[in-house]
Design a protein around this motif. Structure first.
Motif, short mmCIF file in Angstrom:
data_model
loop_
_atom_site.label_atom_id
_atom_site.label_comp_id
_atom_site.label_asym_id
_atom_site.label_seq_id
_atom_site.Cartn_x
_atom_site.Cartn_y
_atom_site.Cartn_z
N TRP A 34 -14.20 -4.95 15.10
CA TRP A 34 -13.62 -3.75 14.48
C TRP A 34 -13.50 -3.94 12.97
O TRP A 34 -13.66 -5.03 12.43
N GLY A 35 -13.16 -2.83 12.31
CA GLY A 35 -12.89 -2.83 10.88
C GLY A 35 -11.90 -1.73 10.56
O GLY A 35 -11.81 -0.72 11.27
N ASN A 36 -11.12 -1.93 9.49
CA ASN A 36 -10.04 -1.01 9.13
C ASN A 36 -10.28 -0.34 7.79
O ASN A 36 -10.94 -0.91 6.90
N ILE A 37 -9.72 0.85 7.64
CA ILE A 37 -9.56 1.47 6.33
C ILE A 37 -8.11 1.92 6.20
O ILE A 37 -7.42 2.13 7.20
N TYR A 38 -7.66 2.06 4.95
CA TYR A 38 -6.29 2.47 4.67
C TYR A 38 -6.36 3.64 3.68
O TYR A 38 -6.70 3.45 2.51
N ARG A 90 0.81 -1.23 0.00
CA ARG A 90 0.00 0.00 0.00
C ARG A 90 0.83 1.27 0.00
O ARG A 90 0.29 2.36 -0.15
N GLY A 91 2.14 1.18 0.19
CA GLY A 91 2.95 2.37 0.31
C GLY A 91 2.70 3.07 1.64
O GLY A 91 2.36 2.44 2.64
N ARG A 92 2.86 4.38 1.66
CA ARG A 92 2.65 5.16 2.88
C ARG A 92 1.16 5.49 3.01
O ARG A 92 0.55 5.98 2.07
N HIS A 93 0.61 5.28 4.21
CA HIS A 93 -0.84 5.45 4.36
C HIS A 93 -1.21 5.62 5.83
O HIS A 93 -0.40 5.34 6.73
N LEU A 94 -2.44 6.07 6.05
CA LEU A 94 -3.03 6.09 7.37
C LEU A 94 -3.84 4.81 7.57
O LEU A 94 -4.70 4.48 6.74
N LEU A 95 -3.56 4.10 8.65
CA LEU A 95 -4.40 2.97 9.07
C LEU A 95 -5.37 3.48 10.12
O LEU A 95 -4.95 4.04 11.14
N MET A 96 -6.67 3.30 9.89
CA MET A 96 -7.69 3.67 10.86
C MET A 96 -8.51 2.44 11.21
O MET A 96 -9.10 1.81 10.33
N SER A 97 -8.54 2.11 12.50
CA SER A 97 -9.33 0.99 13.00
C SER A 97 -10.49 1.53 13.82
O SER A 97 -10.27 2.30 14.77
N PHE A 98 -11.70 1.13 13.47
CA PHE A 98 -12.90 1.54 14.19
C PHE A 98 -13.36 0.35 15.03
O PHE A 98 -13.74 -0.69 14.50
N ILE A 99 -13.34 0.54 16.36
CA ILE A 99 -13.54 -0.56 17.31
C ILE A 99 -14.75 -0.25 18.18
O ILE A 99 -14.88 0.86 18.69
N ASN A 100 -15.61 -1.26 18.33
CA ASN A 100 -16.79 -0.99 19.17
C ASN A 100 -16.38 -0.80 20.63
O ASN A 100 -15.55 -1.53 21.16
N GLU A 101 -16.98 0.22 21.25
CA GLU A 101 -16.61 0.58 22.63
C GLU A 101 -17.14 -0.44 23.63
O GLU A 101 -16.48 -0.74 24.63
N PHE A 117 -17.74 -9.81 15.20
CA PHE A 117 -18.01 -9.42 13.83
C PHE A 117 -16.76 -8.78 13.22
O PHE A 117 -15.95 -8.19 13.93
N ASP A 118 -16.63 -8.92 11.92
CA ASP A 118 -15.70 -8.10 11.14
C ASP A 118 -16.50 -6.98 10.52
O ASP A 118 -17.51 -7.24 9.85
N TYR A 119 -16.08 -5.75 10.72
CA TYR A 119 -16.75 -4.60 10.12
C TYR A 119 -16.05 -4.26 8.80
O TYR A 119 -14.83 -4.11 8.75
N LYS A 120 -16.84 -4.11 7.76
CA LYS A 120 -16.30 -3.72 6.46
C LYS A 120 -16.71 -2.28 6.17
O LYS A 120 -17.91 -1.98 6.08
N PHE A 121 -15.73 -1.41 6.03
CA PHE A 121 -15.97 0.00 5.74
C PHE A 121 -15.52 0.33 4.33
O PHE A 121 -14.54 -0.21 3.82
N ASP A 122 -16.25 1.24 3.69
CA ASP A 122 -15.82 1.87 2.44
C ASP A 122 -15.52 3.33 2.74
O ASP A 122 -16.12 3.93 3.64
N PHE A 123 -14.58 3.91 2.00
CA PHE A 123 -14.33 5.34 2.16
C PHE A 123 -14.10 5.98 0.79
O PHE A 123 -13.72 5.31 -0.18
#
Length: 279
Positions: free
Chosen positions: A103-107, A45-56, A63-69
């Motif tokens: 949780w689920g991740n976006i890059y 992926r090269g250089r990127h921001l990893l964001m993980s959204f985790i249920n509080e 569950f695995d959360y699938k996000f689109d951005f």
């Protein structure tokens, strides 16, 4: 009349299915989401921001959360599109017992963002929270408004500057220090220059490793020299120099170096093997 009833039935089914899907995806309203994020790099992926959204709030189901951005202009839209069931949580002898977090991740590629402020809109089901992502030079700030759905405990994230070769050389005894110095001289003669990296909490580089040629010692006779070079050339050339000195030292040098652009790696294990991981 039958055709009209058929059309109405299809419309009702579509609306009810859409409402059901939106209710199932409404995790921010039901459990809240927290953000864990950092800047990283890899060969894929090269250089990127990893964001993980985790249920509080943990639950007994995983569950695995699938996000689109999508990044459009100065707006980043992040949307939960699927909850993939993974069964019951494993049971551990801990306070959480049979509960766990999902949780689920976006890059987000570094290249997709320019300096300035973005609206950062996070949506799960019916709940939407709009925050601000401020992008600077190797620095990112997430400003989340006070709200009951989405929290962030890491306001700032820092990226190691591009074209930095960093790591260390380790050896035993003062005599082998001459072998380490010979490697450093060879790298310098090849064009690598000492780098001044701003002091920040980076993902891969600790604060005590930021000073070029700083040394550490541990009993009885183990030494380590930290290296922080600036280098915009081919990392394979650096690997060739390191391999030569690793073999000349009869594997007495331990060499670990990384390149900040894609985290390519050189690993010379003391009295072990020499390996290189290139993009």
């Amino acid at each position: 009349m039958k055709r009209l009833l058929h059309t109405a039935l299809l419309l009702w089914l579509a609306l009810s299915t859409g409402c059901k899907d939106r209710d199932e995806l409404n995790v921010m309203d039901d459990q809240g989401l927290g953000l864990y994020w950092h800047h990283e790099a890899d060969g894929e992926r090269g250089r990127h921001l990893l964001m993980s959204f985790i249920n509080e709030k943990p639950s007994t189901d995983k569950f695995d959360y699938k996000f689109d951005f999508e990044v459009q202009g100065r707006v980043i839209d992040v949307r939960l599109v699927e909850k993939i069931p993974r069964g019951k949580c494993p049971v551990f002898p801990s306070p959480s017992g049979d509960q766990c977090h999902s949780w689920g991740n976006i890059y987000i590629p570094e290249s997709a963002l320019s300096d300035g402020t973005y609206q950062f809109r996070l949506q799960t089901g019916k709940a939407i929270v709009t925050s601000e992502l401020v992008v600077g030079r190797n620095q990112y700030e997430m400003k989340v408004p006070v709200n009951p759905y989405f929290t962030n405990n890491i306001p700032f994230v820092y990226a190691i500057p591009k074209n930095i070769v960093f790591g260390s050389i380790s050896y035993f005894g003062l005599t082998d220090g001459l072998l380490a110095n010979a490697l450093i001289d060879d790298l310098t003669n090849a064009g690598l220059e000492p780098a001044n990296v701003p002091v920040h909490p980076y993902q891969y580089l600790r604060e005590d490793q930021l000073t070029h040629l700083s040394k550490s010692f541990s009993e009885p006779d183990s030494y380590r020299i930290n290296l922080v070079f600036s280098w915009d050339g081919d990392f394979e050339k650096v690997a060739e120099i390191c391999k030569k000195h690793f073999e000349l030292s009869k594997k007495r040098l331990g060499i670990g170096l990384w390149h900040s652009n894609f985290m390519e790696q050189i690993n010379g294990e003391q009295y072990g093997t020499f390996s290189v991981y290139l993009r």
